[in-house]
Design an enzyme around this catalytic site. Structure first.
Site, short mmCIF file in Angstrom:
data_model
loop_
_atom_site.label_atom_id
_atom_site.label_comp_id
_atom_site.label_asym_id
_atom_site.label_seq_id
_atom_site.Cartn_x
_atom_site.Cartn_y
_atom_site.Cartn_z
CD GLU A 762 11.55 -56.79 5.15
OE1 GLU A 762 10.02 -56.48 4.97
OE2 GLU A 762 11.73 -57.80 4.27
CB CYS A 796 6.76 -52.89 8.07
SG CYS A 796 6.44 -54.48 7.30
#
Ligand SMILES: Cc1cc2nc3c(=O)[nH]c(=O)nc-3n(C[C@H](O)[C@H](O)[C@H](O)COP(=O)(O)OP(=O)(O)OC[C@H]3O[C@@H](n4cnc5c(N)ncnc54)[C@H](O)[C@@H]3O)c2cc1C
Length: 1003
Positions: A762, A796
């Site tokens: 990720e 993020c």
């Protein structure tokens, strides 16, 4: 800084107590004599009949229908369209919007239910006495037919006309002067006004100043025409504290007290000089304590002595209402003043329910059954009536039964008034005026331009359209009068029925699968204070215990994990799940400890740290629940008779979990618990910036029951990570971090001999948000500031690139910059801080260099100031082209690009071109635009008309595609399976000589 203080100790009451105890008390108190009940029935019936007899609820609508040759049905459909059109600022987009809605698709919502709801809402808002549009019909169909008949230009003109009518119906005037002259002919000794200046709450200092000025000039104008009768028989003004301060929130209390109280005193003094009724509106429940602090401190100012016009609104749907009344009485007594108190039921019920659910509170601050609100309203009314004459009660309601009950309780004595909203309750109060000319009522009269009408209108439409609403039921002839006379106490029956059966407690939101993680409401002073002291009491952890691992240590950890794998993978899934659930419980018990660690080691603000602990607990419980389902029983596969086929999932072996510093607890635990739940042994390597949090998390898992042999911690930097990945016994790798490191891991894995090892990665993104001209600027400002700057932009999911339609760009950017200016940057352990430090000096240096470059290459809209240390202030830069941003900038730096409405396609292409696909935000009221964008872009998490951070486990499974990661999504239903290997077992059940089961089967 001199902080004005309330004259008496602050208000305090349990925020969200259990309904049952409250109900028992209210039910007990609700009993009246039969003769009293009979009188209430008589009066209420008469009022309801008057409401139902009123066949001209809305002057103007008839004319409009005639002018455009419309049926009522079509007129109502246009009203629905007009409601949406009110949001659109410029003519071109408005036309586009109308065309869009007329040409295709359902123009309000896709689900028939919600469009039907809005149709009804509009119908009721207009006081129509029947639901003209039948079930199954949609406004879109009606308008479509109409367009065929009359042509689009006529429909467009009619829509604008409908919009004006809605505005006129609910707003007394676009300016205070217009409103005053419209009010004047109706004002009398028993018909009073309270004016309200429309608008969303302030987001910027300029907004707050503008609202202040508009209140101040309205007070002057009202004062000039107020006549010479004494209070309470004088007009008034209603003010919203959220309009007077850009950060009217509990955590900013010190600032609010020092800045807002003087403003409120100024306005009140001015109102005093005209002897007006000056009422502070009631807003959301989390602002109640702060509002009372502000009100008490302002009222305590000696310059207001001798004036009886100061007042406030109290909401009966709040469980604390009775406590607030006691407090206000105490306040008035301590200052030896009279006060005016408006009792309302409350206008934000849906928002309160949602907020409590999101926050994972133990209960709701408001009642969940309408009848409880009604019951509490009557009890509070009785309490207020008992406090006359110190308190002058003002009963704001359009409910005939409530009105009749209060008249009965008042027992012929005066010293109170009723209140209604302009555009509502006309027939009821006209009738009351005839029957009881001695009873006064006041009309709350919104003033403002149609553009500012939206939020107010939506509240009123909801209020009028809700099935439970008295106005809606009274207007529906099919509802018998007897049903409207049913007493709230009879509806509830016993205290055990006080809660709504279909609204679960916030903690039970995901029941029966799992518990929601526990949060607290920062608007509850006691809870916030308790948390802050508990966090402060946590001793600083010993850093000495952290030892950087060597390659040999890494190898040893993998060997030990390999040894531990066998036993752990054979541990029943149910046991593994129980251990994870226990971990979540321990985490919540020790949340102050983890919050303190997150603040000290990760620089997290209180809000962020609490959210992170909650997310970590959610991961544990979610994977436990999923794991029980996936690994509990083998799955039988279909097949021929005489054979059994089952599919089982098993752990792969030793999983390497490499996690980042930005969510050092939640992502760390998310990875580790998923791998463990799937039956793997784990070697975890946290970021070198946050080793302590990881160490504590591992020790928590061990305490909860994960065997030491199944979970190993290896501290160190990227080199140790690389050693682990390269190890031949690594059976899988889960990684969260930068795209570059993910690539390096991928290469390393590919270069290894032996089994091909799965990688779950990720990574980051250049996350964009698209804002078109139909979006609400205040909402955009909130969501952009949260998405770009919260956690100092170190998520993020954070917003990096904002695309704004150029027609509205100046206003939007100005508001966003103004809102950013109000953020407090500094010590994360101070609850008032919105932005803490960035993670380390390297991060700061990188961000400073980027900011310096942008100052050369882009237009600076906002450059905040940061204190000394690892702080980076928010910055807003406008780029001429999105291509100028070539990489993820991991900090509080927002890049804005303008786009032309007809060039949305280019925007989408440039987002696609970046190759990332993590989060995406869209702010638009045009469903087709939203659908097109969703259809076109593959971003992993798309958020429409809200902020784009804070994905919730099991609700918004998180993760992207392309350069943003491999998937599957963390906290989603497909995650665990990726940590496993599959096995099918086929047994020939006929091998022992025949298929007994088949033979035994009967016809
Ligand atoms: C003059 C005036 C001033 C106002 N000022 C304010 C203000 O400052 N702040 C504010 O918040 N509102 C304010 N309001 C709005 C007010 O809250 C609503 O108009 C009022 O609730 C409508 O009540 P009713 O008796 O007319 O209607 P009813 O239909 O009898 O009651 C509606 C009430 O029931 C509540 N309700 C609906 N379903 C449920 C449920 N399942 N559980 C619990 N409760 C439920 C609704 O939230 C609403 O409060 C004001 C209204 C007036 C008339």
């Amino acid at each position: 800084m001199l902080i004005p203080q309330p004259p008496i100790p602050p208000f305090s009451a349990p925020y969200a107590p259990d309904d049952r105890a409250l109900a028992a008390r209210l039910l007990q108190a609700a009993r009246l004599e039969p003769a009293q009940e009979a009188r209430i029935d008589r009066v209420a019936t008469m009022l309801i009949e008057a409401i139902r007899a009123n066949d001209d609820p809305l002057g103007g609508v008839e004319d409009m229908l005639r002018e455009f040759a419309l049926s009522t049905k079509e007129g109502l459909a246009l009203m629905v369209l007009a409601e949406a059109l009110l949001r659109v600022p410029d003519a071109r987009t408005a036309d586009q919007f109308i065309e869009d809605k007329l040409a295709q698709g359902d123009f309000v919502h896709h689900e028939t239910r919600s469009s039907a709801f809005l149709v009804n809402a509009s119908a009721w808002a207009l006081g129509m006495s029947a639901r003209v549009i039948q079930p199954g019909e949609t406004p879109q169909g009606t308008i479509g037919r109409l367009t065929k008949r009359l042509g689009a230009p006529t429909v467009r003109a009619a829509t604008r006309q409908a919009m004006r009518l809605m505005g006129n119906h609910f707003v007394l005037g676009e300016t205070i002067e217009a409103a005053l002259s419209r009010a004047q002919p109706h004002s009398s000794r028993h018909q009073r006004y309270s004016f309200d200046m429309l608008g969303e709450g302030a987001r910027t200092a300029d907004d707050a100043a503008r609202y202040f000025n508009s209140y101040a000039s309205a007070i002057e104008a009202i004062g000039r025409t107020a006549g010479d009768r004494p209070l309470p028989d004088r007009p008034g003004i209603s003010v919203k504290l959220s309009a007077l301060h850009p950060r009217f929130e509990a955590v900013s209390r010190a600032r609010v007290m020092s800045e807002l109280v003087p403003r409120l005193i100024d306005l009140a003094r001015q109102a005093k000089s005209h002897d007006l009724n000056f009422t502070v509106d009631a807003e959301e429940a989390d602002r109640l304590e702060l509002s009372l602090d502000v009100i008490a401190a302002a009222l305590g100012d000696s310059s207001l002595a001798g004036w009886d016009g100061f007042g406030l609104a109290i909401q009966a749907y709040q469980k604390r209402a009775s406590g607030v009344i006691e407090y206000v009485d105490r306040l008035a007594r301590s200052l030896d003043r009279k006060m005016m108190v408006r009792l309302v039921k409350g206008a934000y019920w849906d928002t309160e329910i949602k907020r409590a659910q999101e926050r994972g509170l133990d209960g709701y601050p408001v009642f969940t059954r309408k009848a409880m609100t009604d019951l509490n309203y009557v009890a509070c009314a009785q309490q207020l009536l008992g406090l006359r004459p110190r308190i002058f009660p003002q009963f704001a309601t359009h409910n005939a039964l409530t009105v009749a009950t209060i008249l009965e309780l008042a027992d012929g004595e005066s010293g109170f008034e009723f209140q209604r909203l302009h555009g509502m309750g006309d027939a009821l109060y006209a009738q009351l005026g005839e029957d009881r000319p001695d009873i006064a009522f006041r009309t709350y009269a919104p003033v403002g331009s149609h553009r500012d009408l939206l939020a107010y209108l939506v509240r009123r439409l909801l209020e009028n359209g809700a099935n439970s609403s008295f106005v809606a039921l009274a207007a529906d002839e099919t509802v018998p009068v007897a049903a409207l006379l049913r007493r709230p106490a009879d509806v509830i029956g016993t205290a055990g029925n006080a809660r709504h059966p279909n609204i679960p407690l916030p903690r039970d939101l995901f029941s029966p699968q799992r518990e929601n993680s526990r949060g607290i409401e920062f608007g509850e002073r006691a809870a916030l204070g308790q948390l802050v002291s508990a966090v402060a009491a946590e001793a600083a952890p010993a850093t000495a215990s952290i030892v950087e691992a060597t390659s040999a240590d890494a190898n040893a950890a993998i060997a030990a994990a390999r040894a531990g794998f066998k036993a752990w993978s054979r541990t029943p899934a149910d046991t593994r799940a129980k251990i994870l659930a226990r971990t979540a419980d321990l985490l919540e018990q020790r949340s102050p400890h983890f919050i303190a660690l997150l603040q000290r080691e990760g620089g997290k603000t209180l809000d962020d740290a609490l959210s992170e602990v909650r997310e970590a607990a959610d991961f544990c419980r979610y994977y436990a629940a999923q794991g029980k389902k996936l690994f509990g029983e083998s799955e039988a596969m279909p097949g021929p008779t005489g054979e059994s086929n089952v599919l089982v999932l098993r752990g792969r072996g030793v999983f390497i979990a490499i996690s980042p510093w930005n969510f050092p607890l939640a992502i760390f635990l998310g990875q580790v618990t998923a791998a463990l739940m799937a039956g793997n042994a784990v070697v975890a390597k946290p970021a070198e910036q946050t080793p302590l949090i990881a160490a504590e998390a591992v020790s928590l898992l061990h305490q909860a029951g994960v065997p030491a042999s199944a979970l190993h911690l290896v501290q160190g930097d990227g080199r140790i990570g690389a050693d682990l990945v390269a190890h031949r016994d690594a059976a899988g790798v889960v990684f969260t971090g930068s795209t570059e490191v993910a690539r390096a891991i991928n290469r390393q894995l590919a270069a290894k001999d032996g089994p091909i090892v799965p990688l779950i990665a990720e990574t980051g993104g250049i996350n964009a948000m698209i804002v078109d001209a139909t979006a609400l600027p205040e909402q955009v400002a909130d969501d952009v500031v949260t998405s770009a700057f919260r956690s100092a932009g170190q998520r993020c999911s954070a917003l990096r690139l904002l695309f704004v339609q150029d027609d509205v760009a100046d206003r939007m950017i100005e508001m966003i910059a103004g809102a950013a200016r109000e953020l407090k940057i500094g010590d994360p352990s101070d609850p008032a801080t919105h932005i803490g430090p960035v993670i380390d000096m390297d991060a700061k240096a990188r961000l400073d260099a980027h900011i310096a470059r942008m100052k050369q290459e882009a237009r600076v809209h906002f450059a905040g100031a940061a204190p000394a240390g690892n702080f980076v202030a928010p910055h807003i830069f406008e780029l001429s082209d999105a291509g100028q941003l070539t990489e993820e900038v991991f900090g509080p730096v927002l890049h804005v690009v303008r786009y032309r409405a007809n060039r949305l396609d280019q925007v989408l292409r440039s987002i696609e071109r970046s190759g990332y696909g993590l989060t995406l935000g869209i702010h638009s009221r045009i469903d087709d635009t939203v659908d097109d964008v969703i259809d076109r872009l593959q971003a992993g998490n798309i958020y429409v008309n809200r902020n784009m951070i804070g994905a919730v486990v099991g609700v918004q499974p998180f993760g992207g595609h392309g350069l943003s990661g491999t998937g599957p999504k963390a906290g989603g239903p497909h995650y665990l399976a990726r940590f496993t290997t599959e096995q099918t077992v086929t047994v020939n059940t006929a091998a022992a000589g025949g298929n007994a089961a088949l033979m035994a089967g009967e016809e």
